[in-house]
Design an enzyme around this catalytic site. Structure first.
Site, PDB file in Angstrom:
ATOM      1  N   LYS A 164      10.188   5.635 -10.129  1.00 57.60           N
ATOM      2  CA  LYS A 164       8.673   5.732  -9.591  1.00 57.60           C
ATOM      3  C   LYS A 164       7.779   6.680 -10.179  1.00 57.60           C
ATOM      4  CE  LYS A 164       6.356   4.579  -5.501  1.00 57.60           C
ATOM      5  NZ  LYS A 164       6.436   4.270  -3.855  1.00 57.60           N
ATOM      6  N   ASP A 215       8.542  -1.692   4.886  1.00 59.14           N
ATOM      7  CA  ASP A 215       7.947  -2.329   3.690  1.00 59.14           C
ATOM      8  C   ASP A 215       9.577  -2.826   3.244  1.00 59.14           C
ATOM      9  OD1 ASP A 215       6.965  -3.391   1.501  1.00 59.14           O
ATOM     10  OD2 ASP A 215       6.122  -1.695   0.953  1.00 59.14           O
TER      11      ASP A 215
END
Length: 353
Positions: free
Chosen positions: A48, A151
């Site tokens: 990421k 999430d």
């Protein structure tokens, strides 16, 4: 952090070479500059890349370091995404520093997964399994990690992807010392993995309450909208609203300002909450630091429907199944945060077993 895994060996022949005049992937973007892209190496991990240093990036880094230092036997820890490594790279052109997180690969997000299901909603049995794992994860975050967040993505690995690349290498083009590959689609896994909590850029820990704005608007809890200090129970509201969304295939709260369809309106959202879950307690409204509660009462432009209800809005269950599901949901969708059940309490509810 874990030791780095050895590089995978992929074919260096047997692929289609594309003419270098043909634009691929990021090359089609007007702002594309080769120097902005870090050279690709093939490992069984995902990376990421954070485009800029910001508060969410710092929060996520702090969260991963916090998780790493938490020793626990809580099963919910298994459903929290971890960072295998973290590092920064400084961009030569402007000196900007970019944060990188190295993770075990995950599959599609829950929102993407739901799009592939019939009717774009999870079957009740899947919903129970999903909720069971999420509540275990939140139980760990709230009781041992002291973290607030929600999430989701599905656990996944890249084995099939790797095998496809070995057996049928991706077409590519060569531009000087750079190799640009055609994107290979990732197939849906034959067997669904466990849901994993991830993306901790909005996670909070270290305080008992907070007052800043958090959560996507469609999932925003009552206390956040009203400017009332919020804490762990905000996540419980999220679970309830998310359950409704992925089961019913629609948002629980959808109200917007009719004068501007693109504008989210706290006033209209709260009016719809009243329609679906009843009037908020007066003492709760007095804790608000906004003018919204008083505006609802005196505004003729914000209708409060007397015909809406969770019973009428729920479209997939009947009889005792519907009663049990809505009873479970109402333990989470409560105006007052302190009246919402905890993750541990919800795990004991008969509906989930």
């Amino acid at each position: 952090m874990s030791s780095p895994s050895p590089p995978r060996l992929f074919p260096t022949t047997g692929f289609t070479t594309i003419d270098d005049s043909y634009l691929l992937v990021e090359e089609i973007w007007e702002w594309y500059e080769p120097g902005l892209f870090y050279p690709e190496h093939r490992y069984g991990v995902t990376i990421k890349v954070c485009e800029q240093s910001s508060e969410p990036v710092h929060r996520e880094l702090a969260a991963f370091r916090h998780f790493e230092g938490t020793k626990t036997s809580n099963p919910g820890r298994l459903f929290i995404r971890t960072a295998l490594d973290t590092f920064t790279i400084r961009q030569e052109s402007n000196g900007a520093e970019h944060q990188y997180f190295v993770h075990k690969p995950l599959g599609i997000s829950m929102a993407q997964f739901v799009r592939f299901t019939p009717g774009r909603g999870l079957p009740e049995l899947f919903l129970k399994g999903f909720t069971y794992h999420v509540l275990h994860a939140l139980n760990f975050l709230h009781t041992e990690s002291r973290n607030i967040h929600l999430d989701l993505e599905n656990d996944f690995d890249l084995k099939d992807f790797e095998e496809s690349e070995i057996n049928d290498p991706s077409p590519r083009k060569f531009d000087g010392d750079r190799t640009i590959y055609c994107t290979r689609p990732i197939k849906l896994p034959k067997k669904a993995g466990r849901p994993i909590l991830c993306d901790f850029g909005e996670a909070r820990f270290g305080q008992s309450t907070y007052t800043d704005i958090i959560q996507p608007y469609q999932y925003r809890a009552s206390e956040v909208i009203l400017g009332i200090p919020w804490s762990y129970s905000m996540d419980i509201w999220n679970v309830g609203v998310l359950m409704w969304h992925i089961f019913e295939g629609k948002q629980m709260f959808t109200a917007k300002n009719p004068q501007s369809e693109d504008e989210d309106s706290s006033l209209h959202r709260l009016a719809q909450m009243v329609s679906l879950i009843g009037n908020p307690p007066v003492e709760f409204l007095r804790r608000s630091v906004t003018k919204t509660p008083r505006s609802i009462k005196r505004s003729d432009d914000v209708p409060i429907s007397t015909e809406m209800s969770l019973e009428a809005s729920e479209e997939h269950l009947e009889g005792e199944k519907k009663i049990d599901f809505l009873r479970f949901l109402r333990k989470m969708i409560q105006w007052e945060p302190e009246k919402r059940s905890t993750g541990n309490e919800l795990l004991e509810d008969p509906w989930i077993h």
